[in-house]
Every structure is written in structure tokens, then in C-alpha cells.
Design an enzyme around this catalytic site. Structure first.
Site, PDB file in Angstrom:
ATOM      1  N   GLY A 250    -115.820  29.278 -35.533  1.00 45.10           N
ATOM      2  CA  GLY A 250    -114.389  29.384 -35.229  1.00 45.10           C
ATOM      3  C   GLY A 250    -114.014  28.636 -33.964  1.00 45.10           C
ATOM      4  N   ASP A 251    -114.884  28.694 -32.951  1.00 47.58           N
ATOM      5  CA  ASP A 251    -114.639  27.952 -31.716  1.00 47.58           C
ATOM      6  C   ASP A 251    -114.633  26.452 -31.996  1.00 47.58           C
ATOM      7  OD1 ASP A 251    -114.898  30.497 -30.542  1.00 47.58           O
ATOM      8  OD2 ASP A 251    -117.043  30.179 -30.225  1.00 47.58           O
TER       9      ASP A 251
END
Length: 302
Positions: A250-251
């Protein structure tokens, strides 16, 4: 310039085991130590995509010194605040057929240290991007996200926020440039059960109405959706591949989106690069490298 903030970074101590027997001696098949923290992950992937940035946050003790060396060795510029006491935490990841995580609490962050962070943030200027990602340590005020955005509002800074629950909702009145919930976090934040694409659009629109300019929703194997500031919904499927590691995916997606938008100012391009970066990390043992991101991005363009 892009800046990321990680309030409670960590060294991730990753151990691979055949299995875990609680109450008995377990022996690993191998160990790896790497940097951890959502903002730091964003910084590393941004750098690999050619988007120079500076990582901000708090470090402490010998473990903090080690983390700073590792981040700098990865090519990322940092301007961490060194705390007077304590140690940067070590999080343990136990990899068997699943991943079991044991996350430490981390050092106490004083008011003096928070003031030092504010002084660094006060240097940001019109056109800069600030990424606030992750949870807030128990030794910090729970309204720190709001305080930072309130302090910097009106300076022409793009805010990217990746957190959950009330931390996220309470930032929306400051009109962040982009927020990045996953589908479960979107459902939790809005109370809308996501059974269809229309539900996802409606939930994202709700957060847009509350103030978020762009809502980037990661949906795992289903890809991602961007509800943009022009009230247009963009869907893009995830590329096919074998998922090896979801930590940092997600980052990486957020980093890809920011890098893509900063380069082109085009939301479709930013979304594709975000999905490519997130998927490349999921298909790797660590954070994605540029070659893998580019390869997947080119597939998504076809």
C-alpha cells in the site's frame, strides 16, 4: 520537494521458519533486518522512481542510528530528530505459511521533539508535498495529524494522508490532496458495505464530500480505484503475478501515485503507476525496484 513523516519508525527483524510451536524452542531458516515504517517505505519507493524526497520522523538510540544509516544507504535523504532517550523499536516478523507480527511500542516522544518536528515542517513551501502515513504512537497527542495540517494549511502544500479511523476522518476538513484507504478501511470509514463498484464509488464520494480531493482505494487482487477531484471514478485492474509479500504494498502504491502525478499531472497515469508499484512490491521479497515497476506499468498500458 516531497517530504514523508514517520512518527514511530522501526527496524524490521524478519525470521523465516517452517512453523511455530508455542512454548517450545523454534529455529529459523534465515533472518533479515530492514528499515520499517509507512513513511519510510513511501520515501524509498519514491526514490527508486526518481522522485527525490526527504524522510522526517523520530529516531532514538543505537537502533535509530542503524535505521538512519540503512535509509541513507537506500539513497533516501533524511532529517530525523534524534530523541534524548530510548531506542527505535524493533518489530519482529515471523514468516511461516503466514506472517505473524510482533510490533514494539517504541520510545517516548517529548513535547520538545514534537516542536523540533514542527520547526522542520515550517520550512515547507508552496508546491511541496507532505506525506503523513501510519498510526500515532501512544506517547504523542492523538490529534497530531490535525495539528500539522492546521499549521500548514494555506501554504500551497499538497497533503497525502494514509491512516485509518478517526485519524483519517479528522484530517478531511483540511482538504488533503489524496487519501489512500484500502477497501476494508473505506468501508469502516463510511459505514457503506462494499458489494459492488457502485458501492465503492459512493463510499469514496462520501469522503470526497467531507473534504478529500482525491480518494485512492487499494483493493488487493481487484486492483484500485481513484475517485478524483473532478468527481470522476477511475478503475484499474491489478496485474497478474505470485504474491510473495504484502508488507509495504500500500505504501508503494501511494508512492507510485504521487510520483506519477508529480511527473504528468494526469490521474490515469498516476493510478497505473500506483498499481504497478504496489503490485511490484507484492510480487517481491522487499520493496519494489524501478525495473519491476516499469515492466508492470507497461503491461497496464496495453
Amino acid at each position: 520537494m516531497i517530504y514523508t513523516v514517520t512518527f514511530n519508525p522501526a527496524l524490521d527483524y524478519i525470521m523465516s521458519l517452517d512453523g511455530i510451536s508455542v512454548g517450545n524452542v523454534n529455529r529459523s531458516r534465515g533472518e533479515t533486518v530492514t528499515y520499517g515504517g509507512k513513511g519510510i517505505n513511501v520515501s524509498v519507493v519514491l526514490h527508486r522512481l526518481g522522485a527525490e524526497n526527504t524522510a522526517l520522523g523520530f529516531i532514538a538510540g543505537n537502533t535509530g542510528d542503524m535505521l538512519e544509516r540503512m535509509v541513507n544507504a537506500a539513497g533516501v535523504s533524511s532529517d530525523f530528530i534524534k530523541l534524548e532517550s530510548g531506542d527505535t523499536r524493533i518489530n519482529v516478523k515471523l514468516r511461516t505459511d503466514t506472517v505473524t507480527e510482533i510490533n514494539a511500542q517504541g520510545p517516548e516522544i517529548s513535547d520538545t521533539a514534537i516542536d523540533a518536528l514542527y520547526a522542520r515542517l515550517d520550512r515547507l513551501r508552496d508546491g511541496d508535498t507532505l506525506v503523513l502515513a501510519g498510526s500515532v504512537p501512544p506517547t504523542m497527542p492523538d490529534d497530531i495529524y490535525e495539528n500539522i495540517l492546521q499549521r500548514l494549511i494555506g501554504k500551497g502544500i499538497r497533503f497525502a494522508v494514509d491512516t485509518t479511523g478517526s485519524l483519517l476522518i479528522n484530517t478531511l476538513k483540511y482538504k488533503p490532496f489524496v487519501i489512500k484507504p484500502n477497501d476494508l478501511e473505506l468501508e469502516e470509514a463510511t459505514g457503506i458495505k462494499l458489494d459492488s463498484r457502485e458501492d465503492i464509488i459512493n463510499a469514496a464520494e462520501k469522503l470526497h464530500t467531507l473534504g478529500a480531493r482525491n480518494v485512492l482505494v487499494s483493493m488487493g487482487a481487484q486492483g484500485a480505484m481513484l475517485y478524483d477531484e473532478n468527481k470522476q471514478a477511475h478503475f484499474c485492474p491489478a496485474p497478474s503475478g505470485d504474491v510473495i509479500n504484502t508488507v509495504g504494498a500500500g505504501d508503494s502504491m501511494l508512492a507510485g501515485f504521487i510520483a506519477g502525478y508529480n511527473e504528468t499531472k494526469d490521474y490515469d497515469t498516476a493510478l497505473r503507476l500506483g498499481i504497478a508499484a504496489g503490485s511490484a512490491t507484492a510480487f517481491s521479497a522487499g520493496l519494489a525496484v524501478k525495473e519491476d515497476i516499469t515492466r508492470l506499468y507497461n503491461k497496464l498500458k496495453k
